[in-house]
Scaffold this motif. Structure first.
Motif, PDB file in Angstrom:
ATOM      1  N   PHE A 171       0.837  -1.201   0.000  1.00 40.82           N
ATOM      2  CA  PHE A 171       0.000   0.000   0.000  1.00 40.82           C
ATOM      3  C   PHE A 171       0.870   1.249   0.000  1.00 40.82           C
ATOM      4  O   PHE A 171       1.951   1.290   0.592  1.00 40.82           O
ATOM      5  CB  PHE A 171      -0.920   0.024   1.229  1.00 40.82           C
ATOM      6  N   GLU A 172       0.370   2.275  -0.680  1.00 41.53           N
ATOM      7  CA  GLU A 172       0.976   3.599  -0.632  1.00 41.53           C
ATOM      8  C   GLU A 172       0.172   4.424   0.366  1.00 41.53           C
ATOM      9  O   GLU A 172      -1.029   4.606   0.189  1.00 41.53           O
ATOM     10  CB  GLU A 172       0.945   4.255  -2.008  1.00 41.53           C
ATOM     11  N   ARG A 173       0.840   4.893   1.422  1.00 43.23           N
ATOM     12  CA  ARG A 173       0.151   5.634   2.468  1.00 43.23           C
ATOM     13  C   ARG A 173       0.549   7.105   2.378  1.00 43.23           C
ATOM     14  O   ARG A 173       1.728   7.432   2.247  1.00 43.23           O
ATOM     15  CB  ARG A 173       0.513   5.084   3.838  1.00 43.23           C
ATOM     16  N   SER A 174      -0.453   7.969   2.452  1.00 49.69           N
ATOM     17  CA  SER A 174      -0.189   9.418   2.432  1.00 49.69           C
ATOM     18  C   SER A 174      -1.265  10.109   3.253  1.00 49.69           C
ATOM     19  O   SER A 174      -2.225   9.467   3.704  1.00 49.69           O
ATOM     20  CB  SER A 174      -0.201   9.951   0.996  1.00 49.69           C
ATOM     21  N   ARG A 175      -1.148  11.418   3.422  1.00 50.98           N
ATOM     22  CA  ARG A 175      -2.153  12.162   4.185  1.00 50.98           C
ATOM     23  C   ARG A 175      -3.513  12.137   3.488  1.00 50.98           C
ATOM     24  O   ARG A 175      -4.548  12.232   4.142  1.00 50.98           O
ATOM     25  CB  ARG A 175      -1.703  13.607   4.372  1.00 50.98           C
ATOM     26  N   SER A 176      -3.482  11.995   2.181  1.00 47.52           N
ATOM     27  CA  SER A 176      -4.745  12.011   1.432  1.00 47.52           C
ATOM     28  C   SER A 176      -5.456  10.660   1.431  1.00 47.52           C
ATOM     29  O   SER A 176      -6.597  10.560   0.992  1.00 47.52           O
ATOM     30  CB  SER A 176      -4.496  12.448  -0.014  1.00 47.52           C
ATOM     31  N   GLY A 177      -4.773   9.586   1.898  1.00 45.45           N
ATOM     32  CA  GLY A 177      -5.439   8.295   1.953  1.00 45.45           C
ATOM     33  C   GLY A 177      -4.503   7.127   1.680  1.00 45.45           C
ATOM     34  O   GLY A 177      -3.272   7.276   1.707  1.00 45.45           O
ATOM     35  N   THR A 178      -5.099   5.982   1.404  1.00 45.54           N
ATOM     36  CA  THR A 178      -4.350   4.740   1.171  1.00 45.54           C
ATOM     37  C   THR A 178      -4.650   4.240  -0.229  1.00 45.54           C
ATOM     38  O   THR A 178      -5.817   4.183  -0.644  1.00 45.54           O
ATOM     39  CB  THR A 178      -4.750   3.664   2.194  1.00 45.54           C
ATOM     40  N   LEU A 179      -3.617   3.855  -0.958  1.00 49.73           N
ATOM     41  CA  LEU A 179      -3.772   3.303  -2.306  1.00 49.73           C
ATOM     42  C   LEU A 179      -3.013   1.988  -2.416  1.00 49.73           C
ATOM     43  O   LEU A 179      -2.025   1.760  -1.710  1.00 49.73           O
ATOM     44  CB  LEU A 179      -3.216   4.279  -3.357  1.00 49.73           C
ATOM     45  N   LEU A 180      -3.489   1.107  -3.300  1.00 52.00           N
ATOM     46  CA  LEU A 180      -2.736  -0.112  -3.599  1.00 52.00           C
ATOM     47  C   LEU A 180      -1.504   0.235  -4.404  1.00 52.00           C
ATOM     48  O   LEU A 180      -1.564   1.027  -5.351  1.00 52.00           O
ATOM     49  CB  LEU A 180      -3.595  -1.086  -4.408  1.00 52.00           C
ATOM     50  N   SER A 181      -0.392  -0.386  -4.032  1.00 51.65           N
ATOM     51  CA  SER A 181       0.816  -0.223  -4.836  1.00 51.65           C
ATOM     52  C   SER A 181       0.730  -1.130  -6.069  1.00 51.65           C
ATOM     53  O   SER A 181      -0.185  -1.945  -6.209  1.00 51.65           O
ATOM     54  CB  SER A 181       2.046  -0.604  -4.017  1.00 51.65           C
ATOM     55  N   ALA A 182       1.681  -0.998  -6.962  1.00 52.14           N
ATOM     56  CA  ALA A 182       1.721  -1.870  -8.139  1.00 52.14           C
ATOM     57  C   ALA A 182       1.846  -3.336  -7.716  1.00 52.14           C
ATOM     58  O   ALA A 182       1.198  -4.234  -8.283  1.00 52.14           O
ATOM     59  CB  ALA A 182       2.881  -1.480  -9.051  1.00 52.14           C
ATOM     60  N   HIS A 183       2.653  -3.566  -6.673  1.00 48.12           N
ATOM     61  CA  HIS A 183       2.784  -4.939  -6.161  1.00 48.12           C
ATOM     62  C   HIS A 183       1.474  -5.421  -5.544  1.00 48.12           C
ATOM     63  O   HIS A 183       1.090  -6.582  -5.686  1.00 48.12           O
ATOM     64  CB  HIS A 183       3.896  -5.002  -5.120  1.00 48.12           C
ATOM     65  N   GLY A 184       0.786  -4.509  -4.850  1.00 42.17           N
ATOM     66  CA  GLY A 184      -0.493  -4.859  -4.250  1.00 42.17           C
ATOM     67  C   GLY A 184      -1.521  -5.237  -5.307  1.00 42.17           C
ATOM     68  O   GLY A 184      -2.262  -6.214  -5.149  1.00 42.17           O
ATOM     69  N   HIS A 185      -1.567  -4.456  -6.402  1.00 40.61           N
ATOM     70  CA  HIS A 185      -2.463  -4.779  -7.511  1.00 40.61           C
ATOM     71  C   HIS A 185      -2.147  -6.163  -8.087  1.00 40.61           C
ATOM     72  O   HIS A 185      -3.056  -6.950  -8.394  1.00 40.61           O
ATOM     73  CB  HIS A 185      -2.329  -3.722  -8.616  1.00 40.61           C
ATOM     74  N   ALA A 186      -0.875  -6.469  -8.233  1.00 42.65           N
ATOM     75  CA  ALA A 186      -0.466  -7.742  -8.838  1.00 42.65           C
ATOM     76  C   ALA A 186      -0.860  -8.936  -7.972  1.00 42.65           C
ATOM     77  O   ALA A 186      -1.161 -10.012  -8.497  1.00 42.65           O
ATOM     78  CB  ALA A 186       1.042  -7.741  -9.084  1.00 42.65           C
ATOM     79  N   LEU A 187      -0.871  -8.747  -6.651  1.00 45.24           N
ATOM     80  CA  LEU A 187      -1.145  -9.875  -5.743  1.00 45.24           C
ATOM     81  C   LEU A 187      -2.599  -9.990  -5.325  1.00 45.24           C
ATOM     82  O   LEU A 187      -3.013 -11.044  -4.814  1.00 45.24           O
ATOM     83  CB  LEU A 187      -0.282  -9.735  -4.479  1.00 45.24           C
ATOM     84  N   LEU A 188      -3.397  -8.940  -5.548  1.00 40.96           N
ATOM     85  CA  LEU A 188      -4.746  -8.910  -4.992  1.00 40.96           C
ATOM     86  C   LEU A 188      -5.606 -10.064  -5.501  1.00 40.96           C
ATOM     87  O   LEU A 188      -6.297 -10.737  -4.714  1.00 40.96           O
ATOM     88  CB  LEU A 188      -5.423  -7.578  -5.308  1.00 40.96           C
ATOM     89  N   GLN A 189      -5.610 -10.351  -6.798  1.00 45.60           N
ATOM     90  CA  GLN A 189      -6.449 -11.425  -7.332  1.00 45.60           C
ATOM     91  C   GLN A 189      -6.069 -12.774  -6.741  1.00 45.60           C
ATOM     92  O   GLN A 189      -6.941 -13.582  -6.417  1.00 45.60           O
ATOM     93  CB  GLN A 189      -6.339 -11.476  -8.854  1.00 45.60           C
ATOM     94  N   TYR A 190      -4.766 -13.014  -6.563  1.00 49.87           N
ATOM     95  CA  TYR A 190      -4.324 -14.282  -5.980  1.00 49.87           C
ATOM     96  C   TYR A 190      -4.778 -14.396  -4.527  1.00 49.87           C
ATOM     97  O   TYR A 190      -5.185 -15.478  -4.073  1.00 49.87           O
ATOM     98  CB  TYR A 190      -2.804 -14.400  -6.071  1.00 49.87           C
ATOM     99  N   ALA A 191      -4.724 -13.276  -3.816  1.00 48.82           N
ATOM    100  CA  ALA A 191      -5.166 -13.283  -2.425  1.00 48.82           C
ATOM    101  C   ALA A 191      -6.665 -13.552  -2.340  1.00 48.82           C
ATOM    102  O   ALA A 191      -7.129 -14.314  -1.479  1.00 48.82           O
ATOM    103  CB  ALA A 191      -4.824 -11.950  -1.757  1.00 48.82           C
ATOM    104  N   GLU A 192      -7.432 -12.941  -3.247  1.00 51.03           N
ATOM    105  CA  GLU A 192      -8.879 -13.173  -3.257  1.00 51.03           C
ATOM    106  C   GLU A 192      -9.195 -14.632  -3.582  1.00 51.03           C
ATOM    107  O   GLU A 192     -10.131 -15.220  -3.015  1.00 51.03           O
ATOM    108  CB  GLU A 192      -9.547 -12.246  -4.277  1.00 51.03           C
ATOM    109  N   ASN A 193      -8.417 -15.225  -4.477  1.00 49.42           N
ATOM    110  CA  ASN A 193      -8.628 -16.642  -4.816  1.00 49.42           C
ATOM    111  C   ASN A 193      -8.363 -17.541  -3.615  1.00 49.42           C
ATOM    112  O   ASN A 193      -9.042 -18.559  -3.425  1.00 49.42           O
ATOM    113  CB  ASN A 193      -7.727 -17.049  -5.982  1.00 49.42           C
ATOM    114  N   ILE A 194      -7.370 -17.180  -2.800  1.00 44.99           N
ATOM    115  CA  ILE A 194      -7.081 -17.956  -1.584  1.00 44.99           C
ATOM    116  C   ILE A 194      -8.276 -17.906  -0.643  1.00 44.99           C
ATOM    117  O   ILE A 194      -8.685 -18.932  -0.076  1.00 44.99           O
ATOM    118  CB  ILE A 194      -5.812 -17.429  -0.898  1.00 44.99           C
ATOM    119  N   LEU A 195      -8.876 -16.722  -0.484  1.00 43.56           N
ATOM    120  CA  LEU A 195     -10.028 -16.598   0.409  1.00 43.56           C
ATOM    121  C   LEU A 195     -11.222 -17.388  -0.128  1.00 43.56           C
ATOM    122  O   LEU A 195     -11.946 -18.029   0.645  1.00 43.56           O
ATOM    123  CB  LEU A 195     -10.409 -15.123   0.572  1.00 43.56           C
TER     124      LEU A 195
END
Length: 317
Positions: free
Chosen positions: A55-79
């Motif tokens: 995640f990219e953390r800043s005062r304006s909020g939280t965003l997925l990093s490029a690595h986070g985007h790449a892993l998100l689908q695999y993590a959802e499949n595990i769940l």
């Protein structure tokens, strides 16, 4: 291998997916029912374990990093897989929603299963059987080695690793060609078998050894040069006048719709039967269900086949 040699925990993967969904640690923590510091700590540990920033953390909020985007689908499949695993385990817990490997002798399966499986399916539509035929000794060995989950077979041996429930007694009928000198009688005296040529199956069948014992007792001759490979071939050899034979009651009940060429009778004052049981390993997680299944089978057999076999009482628990 991951940088520190460790693997992420399931909870850490679940936390990652939840934060990715909300893109807000406070709302994600509330959704998960954990404190925000706990969630933040677990995500930091996950990132350290992976050697990646998720995640990219800043005062304006939280965003997925490029690595986070790449892993998100695999993590959802595990769940999703975890959820499917839990649902399947719940379905299997009552024993009725799975496929079991059922072993049965070829001298029994085709003449019993068509009479009982439709009723079992109607009562338990999610229960399935993968049926394989083999000789009783092979069935027992396969049950002990895990090739089968349960077997339906004549009693062949006692084993402390096996539990079984009796199902029914099946008579063995005495048969001969319709023009045989002994034909035409409902009962034949046992001494009439003295010197008779008795046909039987190959010696790999339990049925062969039972017939052999009868012949030894009555002085009949087992025709070893003309052993049948199946009950159908045995029947045809009898029709051709090659000898007399014993055939299982269920085979006669199922197959002899036009018995003109074959005479069926019994030995006087000498009923000959074989007992069939349902057996399973005593360590099987489904052993309680298998015992219930044996009772269901007895009920169906009693209703459908009471003219051909005698249903036995269940063994004590």
């Amino acid at each position: 291998m991951l940088p520190d040699g460790k693997s992420p925990s399931f909870n850490q993967i679940r936390y990652f997916v939840t934060v990715a969904k909300h893109l807000n640690f406070r709302r994600a923590a509330h959704s998960l029912g954990v404190s925000q510091p706990t969630l933040t700590s677990q995500i930091s540990t996950l990132e350290a374990t992976l050697g990646l920033t998720l995640f990219e953390r800043s005062r304006s909020g939280t965003l997925l990093s490029a690595h986070g985007h790449a892993l998100l689908q695999y993590a959802e499949n595990i769940l999703k897989s975890h959820l499917s695993f839990q649902e399947m385990a719940r379905n299997l817990s009552d024993g009725e929603n799975t496929m079991y490997r059922l072993g049965i002798p070829p001298t029994l399966g085709p003449y019993l299963l068509p009479h009982i499986l439709p009723d079992i399916h109607a009562l338990k539509p999610n229960l399935k059987f993968y049926v394989r035929e083999a000789a009783p000794n092979q069935l027992m060995h396969g049950l002990l080695t895990g090739e089968y989950d349960l077997i339906l077979s004549p009693i062949s041996q006692n084993n402390s690793q096996i539990q079984s429930q009796p199902l029914f007694f099946e008579p063995l009928k005495f048969v001969m060609a319709s023009d045989h000198p002994l034909a035409g009688r409902d009962y034949v005296k046992p001494e009439a078998l003295l010197g008779q040529q008795v046909l039987t199956l190959e010696d790999r069948h339990h049925f062969h050894h039972q017939v052999q014992e009868i012949c030894l007792r009555l002085g009949a001759n087992v025709a070893r040069d003309y052993e049948g490979t199946s009950l159908d071939t045995l029947r045809q050899m009898v029709v051709m006048g090659m000898g007399v034979a014993f055939l299982p009651g269920l085979y006669i009940h199922s197959e002899l719709h036009k018995p003109e060429a074959l005479h069926v009778c019994e030995l006087a004052d000498m009923p000959i039967v074989r007992q069939h049981v349902l057996a399973w390993r005593n360590t099987s997680p489904a052993r309680t269900f298998f015992r219930e299944l044996s009772g269901l089978m007895r009920d169906i057999i009693s209703q459908r086949l009471h003219e051909a076999v005698t249903v036995t009482e269940s063994a004590p628990s």
